[in-house]
Design a protein around this motif. Structure first.
Motif: not given
Length: 267
Positions: A4-5, A7, A29-30, A52, A114-115, A118-119, A122
């Motif tokens: 998970k990311i 915060c 995933w957060l 993150d 947040v996406t 995530r990218r 990744g």
């Protein structure tokens, strides 16, 4: 990527913490890593938590969010600035923040921000995996390596994720302008004019700064006064470029003219 990311929320107002915690909880995933109510708390907590994502408010007592960015060292954290004042966006992006959210924060804009993180995380993870997966050369290959030409600098650059838009301050407002909508940029001493599908924006900036912010190879500087979106070109004739909006832009007559033409027309 797996896991998970995390915060961390840095804001002096409790309602902002409650909103962000609620939004974080909506995505599996957060994960919420903690809250700080001023920049001094954040200076201690960031190295300990190693988040993150840092959701950072700008306008806080004692030390502002921008002051915190000047002091804190968190190379692996992605900063998402949150504020009710859009004029802070330009200052925020000068610190290379990942995203900017204007309060009140809606879920759609939160999800987009947040996406993006995530990218980016990744892509960074995949790059490290590729590096680890490269086998060590055999002893017999060392001599052969000297026969292989060194890769050009452009081949050595890590692949980066580019923004799809930029924020431009004009007429005391902040405009979100998508790169694909920009025809060209014209330099006017201390200002630039951005010609795009919705009109023209005049903003305080240098051509050098705009060259840095606009993604290559889509944007090409054809002249000391012009940066062109090559996807918006209708025709090139001599040293003149006709854009899809009918306006004409010059190509400088210089030793670099052929290189500029190549950049404009290469596929």
């Amino acid at each position: 990527m797996t896991g998970k990311i995390s915060c961390l929320i840095v804001d002096d107002e409790e309602p902002a913490h409650e909103v962000l915690k609620f939004l974080i909880s909506k995505l599996s995933w957060l994960t919420y890593a903690g809250s700080c109510y001023n920049a001094l708390e954040a200076l201690e907590m960031i190295p300990e938590v190693k988040p993150d994502i840092i959701f950072l408010d700008v306008n806080m007592p004692e030390l502002s969010g921008l002051d915190l960015l000047n002091i804190v060292h968190a190379p692996d954290a992605h900063v998402i600035m949150t504020t009710a004042y859009p004029e802070y966006a330009v200052d925020g992006f000068s610190f290379d923040v990942t995203a900017f959210l204007l309060k009140p924060i809606g879920f759609d804009r939160f999800l987009k921000a947040v996406t993006k993180v995530r990218r980016l995380i990744g892509d960074s993870h995949l790059t490290r995996e590729r590096v680890r997966s490269v086998p060590e050369p055999a002893a017999d290959d060392v001599a052969d390596r000297q026969q292989v030409p060194a890769p050009q600098p452009s081949e050595q650059r890590p692949e980066t994720v580019q923004e799809e838009y930029m924020w431009i301050r004009a007429d005391r407002k902040m405009y979100c302008v998508w790169f694909k909508d920009i025809y060209f940029v014209e330099g006017l001493k201390d200002y630039v004019k951005v010609y795009y599908t919705d009109g023209v924006l005049v903003t305080l900036a240098s051509m050098a700064a705009m060259t840095t912010r606009l993604p290559s190879p889509t944007f090409v500087r054809t002249h000391r006064s012009y940066i062109v979106n090559r996807n918006m070109i209708k025709m090139i004739e001599g040293n003149m470029v006709t854009m899809l909006n009918g306006m004409k832009v010059s190509i400088a007559v210089s030793p670099t003219r052929d290189e500029v033409l190549r950049q404009l027309t290469e596929r």
